[in-house]
Every structure is written in C-alpha cells, then in structure tokens.
Design an enzyme around this catalytic site. Structure first.
Site, PDB file in Angstrom:
ATOM      1  N   LYS A  75      42.954  60.920  35.885  1.00  0.00           N
ATOM      2  CA  LYS A  75      42.769  62.289  36.392  1.00  0.00           C
ATOM      3  C   LYS A  75      41.427  62.478  37.093  1.00  0.00           C
ATOM      4  CE  LYS A  75      46.505  64.563  34.128  1.00  0.00           C
ATOM      5  NZ  LYS A  75      47.058  65.424  33.093  1.00  0.00           N
ATOM      6  N   ARG A  77      49.749  59.501  27.343  1.00  0.00           N
ATOM      7  CA  ARG A  77      50.541  59.373  28.587  1.00  0.00           C
ATOM      8  C   ARG A  77      49.654  58.654  29.607  1.00  0.00           C
ATOM      9  NH1 ARG A  77      51.355  61.959  33.429  1.00  0.00           N
ATOM     10  NH2 ARG A  77      53.516  62.044  34.159  1.00  0.00           N
TER      11      ARG A  77
HETATM   12  N1  HH2 Z   1      50.128  65.106  33.708  1.00  0.00           N
HETATM   13  C1  HH2 Z   1      50.814  64.939  34.866  1.00  0.00           C
HETATM   14  C2  HH2 Z   1      52.211  65.061  34.892  1.00  0.00           C
HETATM   15  N2  HH2 Z   1      52.897  65.322  33.758  1.00  0.00           N
HETATM   16  N3  HH2 Z   1      52.932  65.728  31.437  1.00  0.00           N
HETATM   17  C3  HH2 Z   1      52.276  65.903  30.291  1.00  0.00           C
HETATM   18  N4  HH2 Z   1      52.942  66.143  29.159  1.00  0.00           N
HETATM   19  N5  HH2 Z   1      50.905  65.815  30.207  1.00  0.00           N
HETATM   20  C4  HH2 Z   1      50.153  65.572  31.313  1.00  0.00           C
HETATM   21  O1  HH2 Z   1      48.902  65.542  31.205  1.00  0.00           O
HETATM   22  C5  HH2 Z   1      50.818  65.378  32.571  1.00  0.00           C
HETATM   23  C6  HH2 Z   1      52.236  65.477  32.592  1.00  0.00           C
HETATM   24  C7  HH2 Z   1      50.066  64.582  36.103  1.00  0.00           C
HETATM   25  O2  HH2 Z   1      49.982  63.182  36.275  1.00  0.00           O
HETATM   26  P1  HH2 Z   1      50.960  62.324  37.206  1.00  0.00           P
HETATM   27  O3  HH2 Z   1      52.356  62.408  36.730  1.00  0.00           O
HETATM   28  O4  HH2 Z   1      50.435  60.962  37.310  1.00  0.00           O
HETATM   29  O5  HH2 Z   1      50.813  62.995  38.638  1.00  0.00           O
HETATM   30  P2  HH2 Z   1      51.754  63.957  39.480  1.00  0.00           P
HETATM   31  O6  HH2 Z   1      51.936  65.222  38.723  1.00  0.00           O
HETATM   32  O7  HH2 Z   1      51.002  64.153  40.760  1.00  0.00           O
HETATM   33  O8  HH2 Z   1      53.073  63.259  39.679  1.00  0.00           O
END
Ligand code: HH2
Length: 291
Positions: free
Chosen positions: A227, A262
């Site tokens: 992040k 995660r």
């Molecule tokens: N962070 C993201 C997406 N989903 N779900 C949970 N439960 N907790 C989190 O911190 C979380 C999440 C963001 O990360 P990422 O999926 O890598 O990015 P993007 O939302 O741009 O696909």
C-alpha cells in the site's frame, strides 16, 4: 445469537482453517487497473496460473478480485466483473484451499458461492441491499471491511473522532446483522480497511489498536501489502518494490492481533512468518540461547 470469544478456526464452506498460526490470503487481481498488479492477471489463464503459484508458495486462501478499489477508481459494471471473475473461479475452485471473492455486489456473491467460492470479501461490509441475505443463505465465510466514503473520494478528507472505537463499533454492528441471521462468529472476519478513507496517522492508530477491533470476539484480517503509505515511508514509488516494507507491516499486524494477512507476495511473507515465529517461540520456550 451473541459472539463470546475469539474463534479458534475460520469456518468457510467445507473448510475450517485453524487460527493457531497466522493465515496468508494471496491476492489475484483480475483487473486492468489495480494499484498493485493491474493488468498482470487480466488474462484468465495467467490469473489461474498465478493463483496456483500462490498456493504452491503457501497461501492458505486465494482472494480473487474483479474490481479495483484503489483511491480514485470508478465502479465496474456487474457484467464486466462477472466476465473477469467467473472463468478464473471455475479453475481456482478446484485447488485445495478456500477461494475468496472480493466483491460488493450481492448478485455476484450468490453466483460465485454457487460456483465454488468459500469466502466473500466485501470492502463495504455487506452494506448493499441483499448482501447479508447472500451470506446468510450460504455456509460461506465472510470478511467485513470498513471504508469511509467510496474509492473515488475516500482519501480526500477522512475524519474520525476516535478511529479505533468508531471502526470497531461499525464492524461489530455489521457482524451483528449476520449473527442475528444465524451466521456463527467463526464464519466472520473483521478488517479495519487500511488505506480506505484513512490518513497515514489513522492507519498507524488502527494498527496499534488492532486487537481492540471487534472486542476480541472475531478473527481479524489486515491488508497492508504494497500500500501507498509503505511507499511514503520508504520512498519506493513502484508498488512492486514494496515487498520488504509489506513484510514488516505484516509482522507488525500479527504482533497486534491479525490472524489473516492479505498479501501479494506469498512466498516472502510465508518465509518471514516462519522465521519470526521460530525466533519468537524459541525466545519464550527455551530460556537459554547458544550462539
Ligand atoms: N485492500 C484492497 C482490496 N481489497 N480487501 C480487504 N479485506 N482488505 C484490504 O485491505 C483490501 C481488500 C486493495 O488492494 P488490491 O486488491 O491489491 O488493489 P486494488 O483494489 O487496486 O485491486
């Protein structure tokens, strides 16, 4: 039905995952625009192969996402999200670990649960109409995440009086909706939502106060991997250069009570956890240390 103390296992579909050691949830984003791996796994075959690799590396859960929630992102239509997620789920559901689907849409929740998903990971904590029903009508596990605002505006000016207690109360309230529908606490995981409508200072306060979230009655998930705050601390602008900082954040989260991490970088996180636990355990169990 009321929750009483932290569950010993995370029960999701046909799986029951012991929470005696921290679990790793490996992320596969089937999107063109995720902040961390956008475009890498938009192709279904590449997404499936990456999911298999994460399981080989030690992921306890695979989390599939078809909609980016990065700050400023626009919502994706149901049809498009379905087109991204379902073909990958069909293959990944055959692996030996539970598959989670990161979605806010009740229609898709029902569809993926019927197609082999065992967990719904909802960044809006089941606030869409029909989302609680979708979980209550199933035997799935669920991750309820807190977000202030929406991805397109959440980082503009997040404000809290007391970030830890406000988020804990919100998540307990959302969990209570499920308990009232007969969903056991062992199927529910809470997540404060690092970076979702939070300043860097809020994220630090949440990490320090993590164990208070959910009043000790639910397992906790932490998503700090790659992040942007980590990049602001280290100066690493490219999200893929944030593996070391992500591991440091993951270990800090475990220390403060996280049961599920995660992460994007499963192999490195797994190694770090194993070494950290070995040293922590030997420090508490052995007394004497030889060099
Ligand atoms: N962070 C993201 C997406 N989903 N779900 C949970 N439960 N907790 C989190 O911190 C979380 C999440 C963001 O990360 P990422 O999926 O890598 O990015 P993007 O939302 O741009 O696909």
């Amino acid at each position: 039905m009321a929750a009483t103390s932290k569950p010993e296992a995370f029960v999701c579909g046909r799986f029951s995952l012991s929470l005696r050691r921290p679990l790793i949830m490996g992320v596969v984003n089937i999107t063109p625009d995720s902040f961390s791996d956008g475009g890498d796994f938009l192709d279904s075959a590449r997404a499936v192969s990456h999911a298999k690799q994460l399981v080989d590396e030690g992921a306890d859960i695979v989390d599939l996402g078809g909609e980016s929630s990065r700050p400023g992102s626009a919502p994706v239509l149901l049809e498009e999200e379905r087109r991204r997620v379902l073909p990958v789920l069909e293959k990944v559901a055959q692996l030996e670990v539970p598959v989670s689907v990161d979605t806010t849409k009740p229609e898709l929740m029902r569809e993926v649960l019927a197609s082999g998903a065992s967990i719904i990971n909802d960044i809006t904590a089941l606030r869409s109409a029909g989302a609680v029903d979708a979980i209550a009508d199933s035997d799935a596990g669920v991750c309820l995440m807190h977000m202030q605002g929406e991805p397109r505006n959440m980082q503009l000016a997040p404000v809290y009086q007391d970030v830890v207690s406000e988020i804990s109360e919100f998540l307990c309230e959302r969990a209570r909706c499920l308990l009232d529908r007969g969903v056991g606490a062992s199927r529910i995981v809470l997540d404060p939502g690092f970076g979702f409508g939070k300043t860097d200072q809020h994220n630090v306060q949440l990490l320090h106060g993590l164990s208070a979230i959910g009043a000790g009655e639910y397992a906790l998930l932490a998503g700090l991997s790659r992040k942007s705050q980590l990049g602001r601390i280290t100066g690493r602008k490219d999200a893929k250069d944030r593996i070391g900082s992500s591991i440091a954040a993951a270990l800090a989260a475990v220390r403060h009570g996280a049961s599920i991490l995660r992460v994007h970088d499963v192999a490195d996180t797994k190694d770090a956890l194993m070494v950290w636990q070995a040293f922590e355990m030997s420090a508490t169990n052995s007394g004497a240390v030889s060099s």
